[in-house]
Design an enzyme around this catalytic site. Structure first.
Site, PDB file in Angstrom:
ATOM      1  N   GLU A   1       0.806  -1.233   0.000  1.00 25.71           N
ATOM      2  CA  GLU A   1       0.000   0.000   0.000  1.00 25.71           C
ATOM      3  C   GLU A   1       0.839   1.284   0.000  1.00 25.71           C
ATOM      4  O   GLU A   1       0.562   2.206   0.765  1.00 25.71           O
ATOM      5  CB  GLU A   1      -0.946  -0.008   1.211  1.00 25.71           C
ATOM      6  CG  GLU A   1      -1.832  -1.236   1.252  1.00 25.71           C
ATOM      7  CD  GLU A   1      -2.660  -1.346   2.536  1.00 25.71           C
ATOM      8  OE1 GLU A   1      -2.614  -0.436   3.374  1.00 25.71           O
ATOM      9  OE2 GLU A   1      -3.372  -2.372   2.688  1.00 25.71           O
TER      10      GLU A   1
ATOM     11  N   GLU B   1      -6.560 -10.354  -1.221  1.00 30.60           N
ATOM     12  CA  GLU B   1      -7.317 -10.122   0.021  1.00 30.60           C
ATOM     13  C   GLU B   1      -8.802  -9.955  -0.295  1.00 30.60           C
ATOM     14  O   GLU B   1      -9.461  -9.031   0.191  1.00 30.60           O
ATOM     15  CB  GLU B   1      -6.794  -8.870   0.746  1.00 30.60           C
ATOM     16  CG  GLU B   1      -5.300  -8.904   1.022  1.00 30.60           C
ATOM     17  CD  GLU B   1      -4.773  -7.717   1.820  1.00 30.60           C
ATOM     18  OE1 GLU B   1      -5.568  -6.940   2.377  1.00 30.60           O
ATOM     19  OE2 GLU B   1      -3.538  -7.573   1.898  1.00 30.60           O
TER      20      GLU B   1
ATOM     21  N   ASP C   1      -1.375  -4.009  -3.067  1.00 31.38           N
ATOM     22  CA  ASP C   1      -2.114  -2.753  -2.812  1.00 31.38           C
ATOM     23  C   ASP C   1      -3.612  -2.951  -3.046  1.00 31.38           C
ATOM     24  O   ASP C   1      -4.035  -3.949  -3.642  1.00 31.38           O
ATOM     25  CB  ASP C   1      -1.588  -1.630  -3.707  1.00 31.38           C
ATOM     26  CG  ASP C   1      -1.671  -0.253  -3.023  1.00 31.38           C
ATOM     27  OD1 ASP C   1      -2.539  -0.051  -2.151  1.00 31.38           O
ATOM     28  OD2 ASP C   1      -0.849   0.631  -3.379  1.00 31.38           O
TER      29      ASP C   1
HETATM   30  O1  9MR Z   1      -7.639  -7.866   8.625  1.00 31.80           O
HETATM   31  C1  9MR Z   1      -6.757  -6.995   9.291  1.00 31.80           C
HETATM   32  C2  9MR Z   1      -7.412  -6.468  10.546  1.00 31.80           C
HETATM   33  O2  9MR Z   1      -7.591  -7.506  11.472  1.00 31.80           O
HETATM   34  C3  9MR Z   1      -6.590  -5.347  11.148  1.00 31.80           C
HETATM   35  O3  9MR Z   1      -7.292  -4.772  12.211  1.00 31.80           O
HETATM   36  C4  9MR Z   1      -6.305  -4.311  10.083  1.00 31.80           C
HETATM   37  C5  9MR Z   1      -5.485  -3.186  10.639  1.00 31.80           C
HETATM   38  O4  9MR Z   1      -4.953  -2.364   9.644  1.00 31.80           O
HETATM   39  O5  9MR Z   1      -5.629  -4.916   9.019  1.00 31.80           O
HETATM   40  C6  9MR Z   1      -6.385  -5.864   8.359  1.00 31.80           C
HETATM   41  O6  9MR Z   1      -5.667  -6.374   7.266  1.00 31.80           O
HETATM   42  C7  9MR Z   1      -5.177  -5.417   6.318  1.00 31.80           C
HETATM   43  C8  9MR Z   1      -4.199  -6.098   5.428  1.00 31.80           C
HETATM   44  O7  9MR Z   1      -3.136  -6.536   6.217  1.00 31.80           O
HETATM   45  C9  9MR Z   1      -3.728  -5.180   4.333  1.00 31.80           C
HETATM   46  N1  9MR Z   1      -4.787  -4.672   3.569  1.00 31.80           N
HETATM   47  C10 9MR Z   1      -6.010  -4.261   4.161  1.00 31.80           C
HETATM   48  C11 9MR Z   1      -6.275  -4.709   5.574  1.00 31.80           C
HETATM   49  C12 9MR Z   1      -6.571  -3.403   6.368  1.00 31.80           C
HETATM   50  O8  9MR Z   1      -5.528  -2.550   6.364  1.00 31.80           O
END
Ligand code: 9MR
Length: 465
Positions: A245, A371, A300
Site C-alpha cells: 500500500e 485479500e 495494494d
Molecule cells: O484484517 C486486518 C485487521 O484484522 C486489522 O485490524 C487491520 C489493521 O490495519 O488490518 C487488516 O488487514 C489489512 C491487510 O493486512 C492489508 N490490507 C487491508 C487490511 C486493512 O488494512
C-alpha cells in the site's frame, strides 16, 4: 395398538379416495424443497420412461432436460426469494410436480461442499485464506474449514512489522513461527505479509517520518530489517509482500510520476519519506538476496482505480528495468508479482478490474487476488454510516462475486492465486458489511455468493468447450 388399527380403518376410505383422485388426474406431488439462491440440485422423478421438465417460472427456478434445477430467484430484488413449480411430464402424459422455494438464507455447511482448492485447481493453483492463532494447534492447523477448502495461508496480522520487530534490531518471531510452522505441517504454502508498510508498524519505523535520522542510516535500518526477517523465514515462505500500500488513493493522475506521489503525509510510508522512491528497488533487492527462493510481490488495494493502477504499473516497470540493467545475467524479474487486494464494495465495476488486469499483463508479472472480500453495500453505506446491508445489496454482492470470478478465470494464465480475506462474515474485519461467501460460526454455510462463484467456474468451463 388396537386403537391405531381402528384409526387406520376409519381413515382407509379417505386414503383410497385420495389415491383414486391422484391416479385419475395423473398428478403426483413430490413435496417441497428450499434452495439458497444460486444453488443447484437434481430432481428425481418416479415416473416411467422419458421425462420432460418444465418450470412455472424460469426466472425463479430453472430446470434442464436432466432435471437439474438452479435457484435463480433474483427477479424480486427486494426479497430476493420466490417459488416455482417444476413439473415432470412422462410420455404417457402423467405428471409429477415439485415446489421449489428460493431463499437468501445460507443452508449448506461449507464442510459438506467439495473443496474449492480442488474445484479451481486447473485455474488457480493457489487458493487461499487468512490464518490467526485461533486456527492452529501445537502441531498443525486445526481449523477444518481452512484445511478443507484452501492450500495457501496469509497471517491476518501476525507477520506485520509491529509484531515482528517491536524495537530496532530486536525481533519477536514466536507467534509468526508457530503460525508458519503449523501451516507448513498441514501442507499449506505461506504468504509473508508484510515487510514495509505505513500501518501496523513499530514506533521506531513510524518515527522515521519526522526524526532527523539521515537517509543513509535509514536505508541501512531498512536493509537490516528486511534481511533479518526474510532470512529468518528463508525456505518457508512462498511469496513475500515486500511493500504494501505505498500509494495513496488520490492526489495524482494516471500521467503523474510514480516516484513523486507515494504516501507522504503524517501516516505516510516512513521509508519513502526518509529515503525517497529508491527505497522500492533497495527493499526488493534486499529481500531477493535474503531468500532467493521466495517470490517477491508488491501488494495494494483499489487497483480498479485507473490512476492508482497506472502508478503501480509504472513503478514495477521502472524497478524491473533497473534490475535488468544492473543484473544482465539474471533471468528473473525483481518485482515478480502484483497483489490486487480486492477489498471491494457494490460500486466496484468489473470492467475496471478487467482493465487493470490488461494493464498489468504487459509487465509480464504474476498476479494474485490477495485479500478478496466484497461488501454487500456501497463504500458510503459501510463507512462511516455502518448501515445494515439491504437485500438488494446482498444480491448485488453475490452477482459481483460471479462477475469478478469470470474475469479472474479469463486471466487465469497470469493469476496464480486467489485469497479471501476471511472464512466467513462473522470473522471478517468488515463483518457488518457481510463481505464473504460463507456465513455462520459453529456451522458456516454457503451464501448465494458462493454459488455465484461456482457458477462462474461452470460457465467458464463451458465457454472453453
Ligand atoms: O484484517 C486486518 C485487521 O484484522 C486489522 O485490524 C487491520 C489493521 O490495519 O488490518 C487488516 O488487514 C489489512 C491487510 O493486512 C492489508 N490490507 C487491508 C487490511 C486493512 O488494512
Amino acid at each position: 395398538m388396537k386403537k391405531l388399527q381402528f384409526r387406520f380403518l376409519v381413515l382407509l376410505p379417505f386414503l383410497l379416495t385420495m389415491l383414486v383422485f391422484c391416479v385419475s388426474t395423473g398428478t403426483q406431488k413430490s413435496g417441497q424443497r428450499t434452495l439458497t439462491i444460486g444453488a443447484m440440485d437434481k430432481l428425481a422423478s418416479t415416473l416411467p420412461g422419458n421425462i420432460t421438465w418444465t418450470s412455472s417460472d424460469e426466472d425463479i427456478v430453472s430446470v434442464n432436460e436432466e432435471g437439474y434445477i438452479t435457484a435463480a430467484g433474483f427477479t424480486d430484488f427486494q426479497s430476493g426469494t420466490g417459488s416455482a413449480v417444476i413439473t415432470a411430464t412422462a410420455e404417457n402424459g402423467r405428471t409429477q410436480s415439485f415446489t421449489i422455494n428460493t431463499t437468501m438464507t445460507a443452508l449448506v455447511d461449507m464442510l459438506e461442499l467439495p473443496p474449492m482448492k480442488d474445484q479451481f485447481k486447473d485455474y488457480f493453483p493457489l487458493f487461499g485464506n487468512i490464518v490467526n492463532p485461533r486456527d492452529i494447534g501445537s502441531s498443525g492447523v486445526t481449523n477444518e474449514r481452512l484445511l478443507r477448502h484452501y492450500n495457501v495461508l496469509t497471517a491476518e496480522n501476525d507477520m506485520k512489522p509491529d509484531k515482528l520487530s517491536p524495537s530496532r534490531g530486536s525481533y519477536n518471531f514466536s507467534t509468526a513461527d508457530r503460525l508458519v510452522n503449523a501451516a507448513i505441517e498441514s501442507g499449506f504454502q505461506v504468504i509473508g505479509h508484510t515487510l514495509l508498510w505505513h500501518s501496523q508498524i513499530p514506533q521506531w519505523q513510524a518515527s522515521l517520518r519526522t526524526n532527523d535520522t539521515s537517509p543513509e542510516l535509514a536505508l541501512q535500518y531498512m536493509k537490516d530489517f528486511i534481511t533479518s526477517v526474510v532470512s529468518h523465514f528463508r525456505g518457508r515462505i512462498h511469496t513475500w509482500d515486500v511493500i504494501n500500500e505505498a500509494f495513496p488513493d488520490g492526489g495524482y493522475t494516471a500521467s503523474s510520476n510514480w516516484r513523486e506521489v507515494m504516501r507522504q503525509d503524517r501516516n505516510g510510508n516512513p521509508w519513502y519519506m526518509k529515503i525517497g522512491a529508491d527505497f522500492v528497488y533497495e527493499a526488493f533487492l534486499a529481500a531477493r538476496l535474503a531468500d532467493p527462493g521466495a517470490i517477491l510481490y508488491y501488494n495494494d488495494f483499489n487497483l480498479d482505480q485507473r490512476a492508482k493502477a497506472r502508478m503501480v504499473h509504472d513503478m514495477v516497470r521502472d524497478v524491473n528495468a533497473r534490475y535488468r540493467q544492473t543484473h544482465p545475467a539474471e533471468t528473473r524479474l525483481l518485482i515478480e508479482g502484483i497483489g490486487m487486494q480486492s477489498h471491494h464494495n457494490t460500486n466496484v465495476s468489473p470492467a475496471n478490474v478487467r482493465n487493470t488486469l490488461s494493464l498489468f499483463r504487459e509487465l509480464g508479472v504474476r498476479i494474485s487476488i490477495s485479500e478478496l472480500d466484497v461488501l454487500s453495500q456501497t463504500w458510503g453505506q459501510y463507512s462511516p454510516r455502518r448501515e445494515t446491508p439491504a437485500i438488494s445489496g446482498k444480491i448485488q454482492a453475490a452477482n459481483l462475486y460471479g462477475q469478478y470470478f469470470r474475469i479472474f478465470l479469463e486471466n487465469a494464465d497470469i493469476i496464480e492465486r486467489v485469497t479471501f480475506w476471511g472464512i466467513y462474515d462473522e470473522h471478517s474485519w468488515r463483518r457488518t458489511g457481510l463481505p464473504l461467501i460463507f456465513e455462520g460460526g459453529a456451522v458456516s454455510r454457503a451464501k448465494p455468493a458462493y454459488y455465484k462463484v461456482i457458477e462462474a467456474l461452470e460457465q467458464h468451463r463451458q465457454s472453453l468447450n
